[in-house]
Scaffold this motif. Sequence first.
Motif, PDB file in Angstrom:
ATOM      1  N   GLN A 153      -8.233  -3.651  -0.981  1.00  0.00           N
ATOM      2  CA  GLN A 153      -8.543  -2.505  -1.833  1.00  0.00           C
ATOM      3  C   GLN A 153      -9.451  -1.571  -1.061  1.00  0.00           C
ATOM      4  N   CYS A 164      -4.637   0.921  -1.852  1.00  0.00           N
ATOM      5  CA  CYS A 164      -4.534  -0.526  -2.029  1.00  0.00           C
ATOM      6  C   CYS A 164      -3.366  -1.023  -1.199  1.00  0.00           C
ATOM      7  N   CYS A 174       2.071  -1.899  -3.834  1.00  0.00           N
ATOM      8  CA  CYS A 174       1.084  -0.820  -3.875  1.00  0.00           C
ATOM      9  C   CYS A 174       1.640   0.499  -3.368  1.00  0.00           C
TER      10      CYS A 174
END
Length: 606
Positions: free
Chosen positions: A510, A518, A552
């Motif tokens: 993150q 991310c 992501c």
Amino acid sequence: MRTKLFLTLCFIGVMLSCNKDRLPNDEANNNNDEPSNFHENFGDAITRTFIGNVIDINGNPIENVIISIGNDDVLTDDHGVFILEDAQVNKRFAYVKAEKDGYIHGSRALVPTSGTNKVSIMLLEETVAGSTTSGTSETIAIANGASVSLEGDYIKEDGTPYSGSLDVIIHHLDPTDKAVSLQMPGMLYAENEDNEERMLQTLGMLAVELRGSGGEDLNLAEGSSAEIKIPVDASLLSIAPSSIPLWFFDEAKGYWIEEGEATLVGNNYIGTVEHFSFWNCDIPAEAINLCVTVMNENETAFANTKVTITSATFGTRSGFTNELGEVCGLVPSGETLEINVYDFAICGSNIIYTSAIGPFNSDDSLTVIVEESSNIINETVTGTFTDCDQNPVTNGYVVITYGDQQFFDMLTEGVFEINMLRCSTADSFSIEAIDHDNLQTTGEINYTFSTPETSLGNLISCNDITEFIQFNIDGDTGENVLIATNIRATFGESDNTNSGSSNGLNISGQGEAGTNDCFYLFGNLTDAPHTGTYDNLDYQVQDDTGINIGECIGISQTNNNIIYNVTALGDVDEYIDINFSGDYEDYNGNTHTISGVIHVLRDSLD
């Protein structure tokens, strides 16, 4: 500590050196006080850039070595590496000195190229062979029979007499030893008794240093002499003349000077000297400077490629090309020679090009074209290098390791591009980038070649960053993402795979607060050693192996052509290294490209 072999640009006929004791009044005892115009052979003054490394006899780097080129000085870093830009040298002669307490002074003389000049120096420790006392005749010998016989009269550096005990340091260099090319003084380049330049073929060298009880440098007193004995390897006796010129290495000038001769007695050359230095038994020859450029049919130059020149009379000399594919040095004039180009040691050191060349009667150059083959692959490795704040590193270098060989290449405004040849049987390498100004490093990161070009993206050196995930979407016009916080990497879990395999790989990260960055990777790898090339993991297919990073980033399963190279999968608290590249479609059907690097520490499953 590094124990891998450091190979950099070793010019043909150009070797490293270990210097003599400093003589009183700089160049006293030269016994050649007449004015010499020998320096006119060196050509015009020019400026050139140098990068090099200093190692000990075990191949370990030596830091804080003082490197001098002309009036410029710099220290080696903890990798044993130095960089000197715009150093003033001569067109046909450059002289690099290396000094550190506890070691015999090292040096290197070379014919500089127009590209970055790479230098390797192996320093020898000051090992005491024996002790004696002034006023006493003594013979000091080492295990292989090399020796020096002393009369007992000595002086200090300022020329005043010395009285008391002293240590005798002796080093013998055998030309048949592979390490001799990293240890011998200067290059095999000399001024003979007639003030003419010559190249040399050595049959053996001997360095002798004297240290007083207070550590002061000593030498032979005026009117005193010593007998030196230099063993000749049995394989060289067939070409060893009954008498041979003696040459000493002049530390101030950086080349050999003829003085006296030695006689072959059994398998030893024996001669008398009036001062101590690095002494050399050599056969001289007239020489020219030859520059060789190695490239492929598309005129792409290849760096770090081994080239040898073989003379039927004077044997073989070798070198490694610089980033321009060029290597220069002295070769015998008036003689037909053989040139060979080799692949890397990991490939078997096979000859990939051979030809007869010459004879040459004046300085010359030639270009070698290495033809494509199924066993030799042309590679280009590119990338950028930034500091913690993602500013380009302008004073730094990268170290590429391929097999057990390591090569150094400089940066240009934070950018590097390295062209090289590799063999089809070895497709992995590692790279480490070092920021000289901030004394920071990326650490060693493992990669697999993505033929014909391996783009490493952006490498970051920052002491605050021990692991990172970095990727780029859509190249120069797209998005760069760096994640160096909140990273977790595990291996052995079956979560997120549909097979229940114990080879499940999970990596997540993150970005810093305030960003939406991310990253999430999951994969199902093959059995040990787990490294290798993987395509997209289709988690709807039972027991499929592969890797997926879509969650992501918004990567769909449709037309997903991303390839992943798992180059290292260490134990807990060791690194997992993955590089990936390819094209894909997002969930709206738009096509994108992606490339990235994962360099993360493996966490426990707890």
